[in-house]
Design a protein around this motif. Structure first.
Motif, PDB file in Angstrom:
ATOM      1  N   TYR A  37       0.874  -1.179   0.000  1.00 25.10           N
ATOM      2  CA  TYR A  37       0.000   0.000   0.000  1.00 25.10           C
ATOM      3  C   TYR A  37       0.905   1.222   0.000  1.00 25.10           C
ATOM      4  O   TYR A  37       1.630   1.447   0.981  1.00 25.10           O
ATOM      5  CB  TYR A  37      -0.878   0.016   1.255  1.00 25.10           C
ATOM      6  CG  TYR A  37      -1.775  -1.181   1.434  1.00 25.10           C
ATOM      7  CD1 TYR A  37      -1.307  -2.351   2.036  1.00 25.10           C
ATOM      8  CD2 TYR A  37      -3.105  -1.149   1.018  1.00 25.10           C
ATOM      9  CE1 TYR A  37      -2.123  -3.455   2.215  1.00 25.10           C
ATOM     10  CE2 TYR A  37      -3.938  -2.245   1.199  1.00 25.10           C
ATOM     11  CZ  TYR A  37      -3.441  -3.391   1.790  1.00 25.10           C
ATOM     12  OH  TYR A  37      -4.270  -4.475   1.964  1.00 25.10           O
ATOM     13  N   PRO A  38       0.895   2.013  -1.077  1.00 27.38           N
ATOM     14  CA  PRO A  38       1.831   3.138  -1.131  1.00 27.38           C
ATOM     15  C   PRO A  38       1.442   4.257  -0.166  1.00 27.38           C
ATOM     16  O   PRO A  38       0.250   4.466   0.117  1.00 27.38           O
ATOM     17  CB  PRO A  38       1.718   3.615  -2.584  1.00 27.38           C
ATOM     18  CG  PRO A  38       0.415   3.115  -3.067  1.00 27.38           C
ATOM     19  CD  PRO A  38       0.080   1.883  -2.292  1.00 27.38           C
ATOM     20  N   VAL A  57       0.762   8.044   1.098  1.00 31.78           N
ATOM     21  CA  VAL A  57       0.128   9.218   0.485  1.00 31.78           C
ATOM     22  C   VAL A  57       1.067  10.391   0.710  1.00 31.78           C
ATOM     23  O   VAL A  57       1.442  10.695   1.836  1.00 31.78           O
ATOM     24  CB  VAL A  57      -1.245   9.494   1.150  1.00 31.78           C
ATOM     25  CG1 VAL A  57      -1.842  10.771   0.612  1.00 31.78           C
ATOM     26  CG2 VAL A  57      -2.176   8.324   0.924  1.00 31.78           C
ATOM     27  N   GLY A  58       1.464  11.038  -0.343  1.00 30.92           N
ATOM     28  CA  GLY A  58       2.409  12.141  -0.209  1.00 30.92           C
ATOM     29  C   GLY A  58       3.822  11.620  -0.059  1.00 30.92           C
ATOM     30  O   GLY A  58       4.159  10.516  -0.494  1.00 30.92           O
ATOM     31  N   HIS A  61      -5.150   2.687   5.898  1.00 30.03           N
ATOM     32  CA  HIS A  61      -5.390   4.058   5.452  1.00 30.03           C
ATOM     33  C   HIS A  61      -4.733   5.051   6.406  1.00 30.03           C
ATOM     34  O   HIS A  61      -4.096   6.014   5.993  1.00 30.03           O
ATOM     35  CB  HIS A  61      -6.895   4.297   5.370  1.00 30.03           C
ATOM     36  CG  HIS A  61      -7.259   5.639   4.827  1.00 30.03           C
ATOM     37  ND1 HIS A  61      -7.041   6.003   3.519  1.00 30.03           N
ATOM     38  CD2 HIS A  61      -7.815   6.723   5.425  1.00 30.03           C
ATOM     39  CE1 HIS A  61      -7.438   7.238   3.326  1.00 30.03           C
ATOM     40  NE2 HIS A  61      -7.924   7.706   4.464  1.00 30.03           N
ATOM     41  N   THR A 101      -0.884   4.918   5.852  1.00 30.43           N
ATOM     42  CA  THR A 101      -0.449   5.462   4.555  1.00 30.43           C
ATOM     43  C   THR A 101      -0.658   6.978   4.512  1.00 30.43           C
ATOM     44  O   THR A 101       0.143   7.700   3.922  1.00 30.43           O
ATOM     45  CB  THR A 101      -1.178   4.790   3.371  1.00 30.43           C
ATOM     46  OG1 THR A 101      -2.595   4.849   3.590  1.00 30.43           O
ATOM     47  CG2 THR A 101      -0.742   3.344   3.197  1.00 30.43           C
ATOM     48  N   ASP A 127       4.964   3.774   3.680  1.00 30.91           N
ATOM     49  CA  ASP A 127       4.749   2.714   2.703  1.00 30.91           C
ATOM     50  C   ASP A 127       4.482   1.450   3.504  1.00 30.91           C
ATOM     51  O   ASP A 127       5.345   0.999   4.259  1.00 30.91           O
ATOM     52  CB  ASP A 127       5.991   2.510   1.823  1.00 30.91           C
ATOM     53  CG  ASP A 127       6.121   3.589   0.761  1.00 30.91           C
ATOM     54  OD1 ASP A 127       7.225   4.164   0.623  1.00 30.91           O
ATOM     55  OD2 ASP A 127       5.115   3.869   0.074  1.00 30.91           O
TER      56      ASP A 127
END
Lengths: 362, 168
Positions: A57-58, A60-61, A91, A94, A99
């Motif tokens: 799960y990459p 965010v930012g 969520h 991330t 990461d």
């Protein structure tokens, strides 16, 4: 009163259907992982080997420097950490810039009954960590382990300390000599021969046995309490939806490979070998003094599955000079699904990890 | 500590009894006479229910801690498993020939087939040197606009793509 009775009868029948579905899934020789609900957060499967798929799960930012591996327990499906909007650990992490990698353990078939901790820790988990090292171009990662996953993470970190920068354990069953929970007194009467008989019949510990054990830990809540609570909180926004998602998840127990079941029941729970630094994985003895990474031991204060007193001594037992306990006022599952977890615990875990992001351990 | 626990349990038993025999009938009567509201009756009932749950939980705890119950539960589980083992063995021996006669594969044959497939998969994986890892995309990830705007949906082992759940 009539409304309550109507509600209860509907709730009971839905619960029965969920239980029967769970039985069907558990009895299949190849557990149908594709029965899991559609994911909330998108992921890539970046590695597959042994009995594990590694989900990515990459962040965010801008990403934090150290990737994070979430080690889930072997006996449940992992989507509870990405359950629904506002209730997703994935969520949450991330969004904080991590990461995140998640172990999607593949349920064992009868042919996998030989798999013990050696296979899961020194093979599967080691390969997963290696995969992350290759992908991210790092030599150390942060590892978060939840309950049985915490056991796996702890064993891995003790045996391969040079690859772990930070270790976070959640509701870790560490000191199993603690007998505060009544259920442990009941289990004490079961002989080792009973477990051998079970494994001789099924190969692995069946999902229905695991499900029954969890229900037996809180029979009143499992049979009646949760249905009545649903009725009482019908007016609370999101409660009904959360209840349905959570109940669907709790019916999805997964078989536990025979050898690892044997090792965890006899070595960990009955003889408390891990707490005495006498637990063997493969040919090596696990010595907790070898854990020198930073350690955050999260303990659920109202845990009725792993008593808080069982987790408390872990921070003192490791060799790290940067080890602490963090108590959370939730239950066992609350550390991943409760409002307190998402508003307070995971931001605190994230902050703790970020403080140590740039530091080089060893 | 033990005394405090016992006192609390006795308290709960008293609460349940008082609720059932006095408080609830009284609240209901008041409601009928227009002197009280439905909310009061409901609160009285829930108070009794909560105390009742605590009583039953305490009783379950005591039962689990009772050595006699533990022994009985352990022996019953043992006996059930032994019977199951015997009946599986007998059933397997009796019906082994029957399945072949009707053209159905046995569980053992299906399991053997799965093991062979698994072994072939492992052999195929073993052909590659070391671990095969999907490389990471080199450009930085931009902030997500919404739940649906992602790189790719997860792919399951049968190749089918499962759609993402809609965010609330």
């Amino acid at each position: 009163m009539l409304t309550l009775l109507n509600h209860l009868s509907q709730s009971f029948s839905e619960s029965a259907i969920r239980s029967l579905d769970g039985l069907r899934r558990g009895f299949a020789d190849a557990y149908p992982v594709d029965d899991d609900p559609s994911p909330l957060t998108s992921y890539d499967v970046v590695y597959e080997g042994g009995k594990v798929r590694l989900r990515y799960y990459p962040a965010v930012g801008k990403s934090q420097a150290t990737p994070l591996l979430f080690v889930f327990p072997l006996i449940k499906r992992p989507y509870v950490v990405d359950l629904m909007p506002g209730c997703s650990v994935i969520h949450n992490l991330t969004q904080q810039g991590f990461d995140v990698y998640l172990t999607d353990w593949q349920p064992p078939t009868r042919a996998d009954s030989w798999r013990g901790f050696d296979a899961y820790v020194n093979s599967d988990l080691a390969n997963v960590v290696r995969a992350i090292q290759i992908r991210e171009g790092v030599s150390q990662i942060s590892m978060v382990g939840y309950c049985f996953g915490g056991l796996l993470a702890t064993l891995y970190t003790a045996l391969h300390p040079q690859t772990i920068k930070n270790l976070v354990t959640l509701t870790l069953p560490f000191d199993t000599s603690v007998r505060e929970l009544a259920f442990t007194h009941l289990v004490d009467h079961f002989r080792p021969q009973t477990l051998e008989l079970l494994l001789a019949i099924y190969g692995n510990c069946p999902a229905w046995v695991i499900n029954s054990a969890f229900k037996a830990m809180g029979p009143v809540h499992s049979l009646v309490g949760k249905h009545v609570d649903l009725y009482r909180h019908l007016d609370r926004e999101g409660y009904g939806e959360m209840f349905e998602w959570f109940e669907n998840w709790t019916s999805r127990d997964v078989p536990l490979a025979g050898q690892v079941c044997r090792e965890v029941v006899q070595g960990i729970f009955q003889q408390n070998l891990l707490g005495q630094n006498r637990f063997q994985v493969g040919s090596r003895t696990v010595n907790l003094a070898d854990i020198t990474s930073a350690v955050l031991n999260v303990i659920a204060e109202h845990d009725t599955i792993v008593h808080p007193k069982s987790s408390l001594p872990f921070a003192e037992a490791v060799g790290s000079t940067d080890a602490r306990n963090l108590l959370v006022p939730t239950g066992h599952m609350g550390v991943v699904v409760s409002g307190v977890a998402h508003k307070k615990l995971w931001p605190q875990v994230g902050a703790w990890l970020k403080e140590r992001d740039g530091q080089w351990i060893h | 500590m033990a005394d405090q626990k016992t006192i609390k349990q006795m308290d709960d038993v008293m609460t349940v009894t008082k609720t059932l025999l006095f408080d609830l009938p009284l609240a209901h009567m008041r409601q009928r006479l227009g002197l009280g509201e439905e909310k009061e009756t409901a609160e009285t009932a829930w108070k009794g229910y909560d105390a009742g749950v605590r009583v039953v939980n305490a009783a379950t705890d005591s039962l689990y801690r009772n050595p006699l119950f533990g022994n009985v539960a352990a022996r019953s589980a043992d006996m059930m498993l032994r019977w199951q083992r015997i009946s599986s063995a007998v059933g397997g021996a009796v019906f082994a020939g029957l399945w072949q006669a009707v053209g159905l594969p046995t569980v053992a044959e299906t399991q053997a087939l799965r093991s062979e497939i698994r072994a072939l998969r492992e052999e195929l994986r073993g052909q590659t040197n070391g671990i095969t890892v999907k490389p990471k995309v080199s450009e930085p990830h931009t902030k997500r606009e919404g739940q649906q705007d992602h790189i790719q949906a997860p792919v399951h082992s049968n190749g089918a793509v499962k759609p993402l759940r809609a965010a609330a």
